[in-house]
Design an enzyme around this catalytic site. Sequence first.
Site, PDB file in Angstrom:
ATOM      1  CB  SER A   1      39.010  44.924  70.444  1.00  0.00           C
ATOM      2  OG  SER A   1      38.745  46.397  70.015  1.00  0.00           O
TER       3      SER A   1
ATOM      4  CE  LYS B   1      36.265  48.131  72.577  1.00  0.00           C
ATOM      5  NZ  LYS B   1      36.221  48.475  71.017  1.00  0.00           N
TER       6      LYS B   1
ATOM      7  CB  SER C   1      39.273  49.311  69.553  1.00  0.00           C
ATOM      8  OG  SER C   1      38.049  48.896  68.887  1.00  0.00           O
TER       9      SER C   1
END
Length: 435
Positions: free
Chosen positions: A192, A140, A137
């Site tokens: 997340s 991101k 993640s």
Amino acid sequence: MRFAARRSVPALFVSLCALIVAALLATPGAKAAPGGPEKAQPTEGQNSAQCQNHDRPPPPVDTSEEPKPGEVSPQPLPVPDEPVGGTRMGECGLVQPVGADAVMPGDVTSASWVIADIDTGDVLAAKDPHARERPASLIKTLLAIAVVRELRLDEVVEGTQEDANQEGTKVGVGPGGSYTVRQLLFALVMRSGNDAAHALARQLGGLPSALEKMNALAKELGALDTRAATPSGLDGPGMSTSAYDLSLVFRAAMKHKEFAEAISTKSIDFPGYGSRPGYKVNNDNRLLGRYPGFLGGKTGFTDDARHTYLGAAKKGQRRISVVLLRGESNPAPLAEQAAKLLDYGFALADERAKPVGKLVDHAPEAQPKQNTGLGSAAATDQQAAERQVADAQRSAFGTYGAPLVVLAGVAVLVSFALWIRRKRAKAARAARMAG
């Protein structure tokens, strides 16, 4: 005297030929071991350990990176000839300032990490900084920069069932729900949310368009180890990054006040959808509110990437970031490992230790290298050996070798021509006497 003169020209010819042959055989550095060229020895500052995963991440443990039917997996990204960020950024293992007094903490077991000064871009210490890993993640962060650059925070995004169907961590985006870009952005980095990532990617023009923009941004920043295969960080064909690259990306993201505010926010109100009422979304970063001066960060996990983490803290006027990849939560969770690396980074900064590298503002595009069919380490050894032999051949006769060879060749040709001329003159004189 005539007998000596007749012998001198052939003798000169033979001597010069012998000289050339001897010089060729005496080429410095051309000596080869029975099994092939000698391996190039590591230069000062290099780690003698073999670098692993410098062209691609480790093999996956599941089928998440298998391409769809009819598609093929992308080739690994080209490896730059020179490591981005400085020579020492190409080292394997620990990369620490020479003679530093600060003590490297124990229990930091992540495969790759980087400590950097956000404001100056100095890399204070690292471990295998350009090893190619999976971001989970943490990718991101790249999506967040694209969102802040291209979308208005007050834009409204309608939720879809496809958003709700995303795998992994979700914050609750669904059909019938209406969300501002700001709400989705904060949920993206605080909790997340993979559903939030999907909704934002749609708003950027769809998944292919969002990935194109993310990868163009990575290239712009000089993150040449990075390729986003999904906007959320779920593993996919060709996914790649490095601790160095994510340090670059995080530094760029912290220049946007919207991102810096999002990662430092502990809780927000988030809309529901359908019959579901609204609720609170809490930040999942364990260091927020616990580590002195912590500015926020991002967590990540997939089966292939393992645990990943990035974060930053401020002490006085200095802001230091950490990125950790392919970590395990034993013997300590990655948040605790990050805290120890932050302590180490501030100690190095306080003693003004010499940086080991630099976070560049941009980097030249890497050029593809010829595929030798060998592994990364073997290919590196072979290329080093080939360069060594080539250099030796270029310097076979020293600085003045090439001109001397040319002069020797000319002398041989001239001497041979004079010898033929004298022989023909002698034959002509003999013919006239006989007549």
